[in-house]
Write an enzyme that holds these catalytic residues in place. Structure first.
Site, PDB file in Angstrom:
ATOM      1  N   HIS A 266      46.639   0.411 -46.122  1.00  0.00           N
ATOM      2  CA  HIS A 266      46.878   1.786 -45.701  1.00  0.00           C
ATOM      3  C   HIS A 266      46.711   2.720 -46.890  1.00  0.00           C
ATOM      4  O   HIS A 266      47.330   2.535 -47.939  1.00  0.00           O
ATOM      5  CB  HIS A 266      48.286   1.943 -45.118  1.00  0.00           C
ATOM      6  CG  HIS A 266      48.352   1.613 -43.658  1.00  0.00           C
ATOM      7  ND1 HIS A 266      49.279   2.176 -42.805  1.00  0.00           N
ATOM      8  CD2 HIS A 266      47.590   0.791 -42.890  1.00  0.00           C
ATOM      9  CE1 HIS A 266      49.089   1.703 -41.572  1.00  0.00           C
ATOM     10  NE2 HIS A 266      48.078   0.853 -41.611  1.00  0.00           N
TER      11      HIS A 266
ATOM     12  N   TYR B 156      56.319   9.470 -39.722  1.00  0.00           N
ATOM     13  CA  TYR B 156      57.756   9.737 -39.775  1.00  0.00           C
ATOM     14  C   TYR B 156      57.971  11.120 -39.177  1.00  0.00           C
ATOM     15  O   TYR B 156      57.419  12.105 -39.684  1.00  0.00           O
ATOM     16  CB  TYR B 156      58.265   9.730 -41.215  1.00  0.00           C
ATOM     17  CG  TYR B 156      58.184   8.393 -41.918  1.00  0.00           C
ATOM     18  CD1 TYR B 156      59.299   7.559 -41.993  1.00  0.00           C
ATOM     19  CD2 TYR B 156      57.010   7.975 -42.534  1.00  0.00           C
ATOM     20  CE1 TYR B 156      59.241   6.344 -42.657  1.00  0.00           C
ATOM     21  CE2 TYR B 156      56.934   6.757 -43.201  1.00  0.00           C
ATOM     22  CZ  TYR B 156      58.051   5.945 -43.258  1.00  0.00           C
ATOM     23  OH  TYR B 156      57.987   4.745 -43.916  1.00  0.00           O
TER      24      TYR B 156
ATOM     25  N   PRO C 184      65.916   2.082 -44.077  1.00  0.00           N
ATOM     26  CA  PRO C 184      64.520   1.653 -43.907  1.00  0.00           C
ATOM     27  C   PRO C 184      63.508   2.783 -44.091  1.00  0.00           C
ATOM     28  O   PRO C 184      62.311   2.525 -44.159  1.00  0.00           O
ATOM     29  CB  PRO C 184      64.489   1.108 -42.476  1.00  0.00           C
ATOM     30  CG  PRO C 184      65.667   1.733 -41.798  1.00  0.00           C
ATOM     31  CD  PRO C 184      66.703   1.940 -42.843  1.00  0.00           C
TER      32      PRO C 184
ATOM     33  N   LYS D 219      61.532   0.351 -48.400  1.00  0.00           N
ATOM     34  CA  LYS D 219      61.813  -0.133 -49.751  1.00  0.00           C
ATOM     35  C   LYS D 219      62.561  -1.462 -49.796  1.00  0.00           C
ATOM     36  O   LYS D 219      62.616  -2.085 -50.857  1.00  0.00           O
ATOM     37  CB  LYS D 219      62.623   0.923 -50.516  1.00  0.00           C
ATOM     38  CG  LYS D 219      61.861   2.195 -50.804  1.00  0.00           C
ATOM     39  CD  LYS D 219      60.675   1.913 -51.683  1.00  0.00           C
ATOM     40  CE  LYS D 219      59.653   3.013 -51.636  1.00  0.00           C
ATOM     41  NZ  LYS D 219      58.360   2.606 -52.153  1.00  0.00           N
TER      42      LYS D 219
ATOM     43  N   TYR E  49      56.227   6.138 -52.736  1.00  0.00           N
ATOM     44  CA  TYR E  49      55.934   5.357 -51.540  1.00  0.00           C
ATOM     45  C   TYR E  49      55.156   4.087 -51.886  1.00  0.00           C
ATOM     46  O   TYR E  49      55.450   3.004 -51.345  1.00  0.00           O
ATOM     47  CB  TYR E  49      55.132   6.205 -50.556  1.00  0.00           C
ATOM     48  CG  TYR E  49      55.054   5.611 -49.160  1.00  0.00           C
ATOM     49  CD1 TYR E  49      56.114   5.749 -48.272  1.00  0.00           C
ATOM     50  CD2 TYR E  49      53.916   4.924 -48.717  1.00  0.00           C
ATOM     51  CE1 TYR E  49      56.063   5.210 -47.000  1.00  0.00           C
ATOM     52  CE2 TYR E  49      53.858   4.389 -47.444  1.00  0.00           C
ATOM     53  CZ  TYR E  49      54.922   4.533 -46.587  1.00  0.00           C
ATOM     54  OH  TYR E  49      54.865   3.993 -45.331  1.00  0.00           O
TER      55      TYR E  49
END
Length: 389
Positions: free
Chosen positions: A72, A200, A292, A296, A384
């Site tokens: 990704h 998100y 979550p 991580k 990230y």
């Protein structure tokens, strides 16, 4: 039995550490309370940072991950009808890998015998002894018989409720905790994802996440009050809620299907320090929990394993007496930075009970800033994909 290192817990952290030690010729054994099938039945995260991918490459266990995993280059933050794309590849030069924790664990389990890594499943009543000495030992019961393992080092990879952290005297450590007023209701279904990247979403009805495990298996979440019960949420009700919270573009591409797993996971931030006491090291959920949000948990366990392996290889191969004492400080430096990122992303993307118009305007302002600032996007992208070890 006598070994150099006894590892408690055969999740991905314990197995990965065992493989790293055996690759260096260090004698170790892994104890697991559950069966192997039970370990593989647990549904967990699926976004891997470079530290986790790199450890699997180092162990030569990356073939299936590379063949079946989904690289990704970015992810999305949604706020109403607005979609903010974070191009992590362009901003950092690297990417993440979507590959289920269950599959990674399976790869480690299936390769254990070939590397000479002994894993003892169904080890009941595990207890740690003399951890403040240089000769600690572990006892456990299996098949009605009591067993003892003598070791130089014990590593607790046995999760938040395991015996390892409980063996540390209360006066020798401190826990830092934030419990969140909601949980994540997750649904796993064999349907194609609604987007090729994660979304998100911050919606007036609450948080939602669209993610995936493969091109044909999707994982979705919504936040719900802790008083909710999973049996009160039919598949149809969850799909309807996801369609509202993810926004019209994502909703138009949601493919509905029967759930193959549903559960509600409470959210907490937790850190115990130090992560070493005497001859005991803590790794993963035994030492810390992250929400979550930001994916991580597994990756933070992998960085712990990296530092723990470095410490034990230094001790057993180079005779470095300072390697083990240095473990906790190295691990905690990265732990707290990851905790900060997960905490901040959770605050940004969730509507908290008791928050009013001011807090909402702060979220909108932050999202506006992220949408228009390359510096803000770069900071998010760096965290990230994972900070360096």
């Amino acid at each position: 039995m006598k070994v150099q290192a006894a590892i408690i817990g055969a999740g991905p952290a314990g197995l990965m550490l065992g493989h790293l030690l055996r690759a260096e010729g260090i004698d170790c054994v892994v104890l697991e309370r559950q069966t192997g099938d039970y370990v593989l039945s647990r549904i967990r995260a699926g976004v891997l940072e470079q530290v986790t991918v790199g450890l699997m490459e180092r162990l030569g266990l990356d073939a299936r991950m590379k063949a079946e995993g989904l690289p990704h280059d970015g992810f999305n933050l949604a706020d109403g009808e607005r979609l903010i794309h974070i191009d992590i590849k362009a901003l950092t030069g690297t990417e993440v890998m979507v590959y289920g924790q269950t599959e990674l664990t399976r790869d480690l389990m299936e390769a254990s015998a070939g590397r000479g890594l002994e894993v003892i499943y169904e080890a009941a009543d595990v207890a740690l002894h003399d951890i403040e000495s240089d000769a600690p030992f572990v006892t456990y019961r299996k098949g009605g018989t009591q067993h003892r393992i003598d070791a130089r080092i014990i590593v607790g990879c046995d999760g938040f409720h395991g015996p390892s952290r409980q063996a540390i005297p209360a006066s020798a450590g401190q826990g830092y905790e934030r419990v969140y007023p909601f949980g994540w209701l997750g649904i796993l279904a064999d349907v194609p994802p609604c987007n090729h990247e994660l979304i998100y979403a911050n919606h007036e009805r609450g948080f939602a996440l669209a993610s995936m495990r493969s091109h044909t298996r999707s994982r979705y979440y919504i936040d719900v009050p802790l008083t909710e019960k999973v049996e009160d949420w039919s598949d149809e009700r969850i799909w309807d809620e996801l369609a509202m919270r993810l926004g019209p573009d994502a909703a138009a591409h949601i493919v509905r299907g029967p759930s193959i797993e549903k559960s509600i996971a409470p959210l907490r931030s937790f850190v115990f320090e130090p992560m070493r006491h005497g001859s005991l090291l803590l790794c993963g959920d035994a030492a810390h929990i992250v929400p979550p949000t930001g994916a991580k948990g597994l990756n933070l366990a992998a960085s712990d394993v990296y530092y723990a392996a470095e410490a034990l290889i230094g001790l057993f191969r180079a005779g470095d007496g300072d390697a083990v004492p240095a473990y906790s400080g190295k691990a905690l430096s990265r732990v707290w930075k990851s905790e900060r990122f997960s905490w901040s992303l959770t605050k940004l993307m969730h509507r908290f009970p008791g928050h009013g118009p001011f807090e909402r305007r702060m979220q909108v302002a932050e999202l506006d800033y992220i949408a228009t600032s390359e510096a803000a996007q770069r900071s998010i992208a760096e965290n990230y994909v994972g900070l360096p070890v």
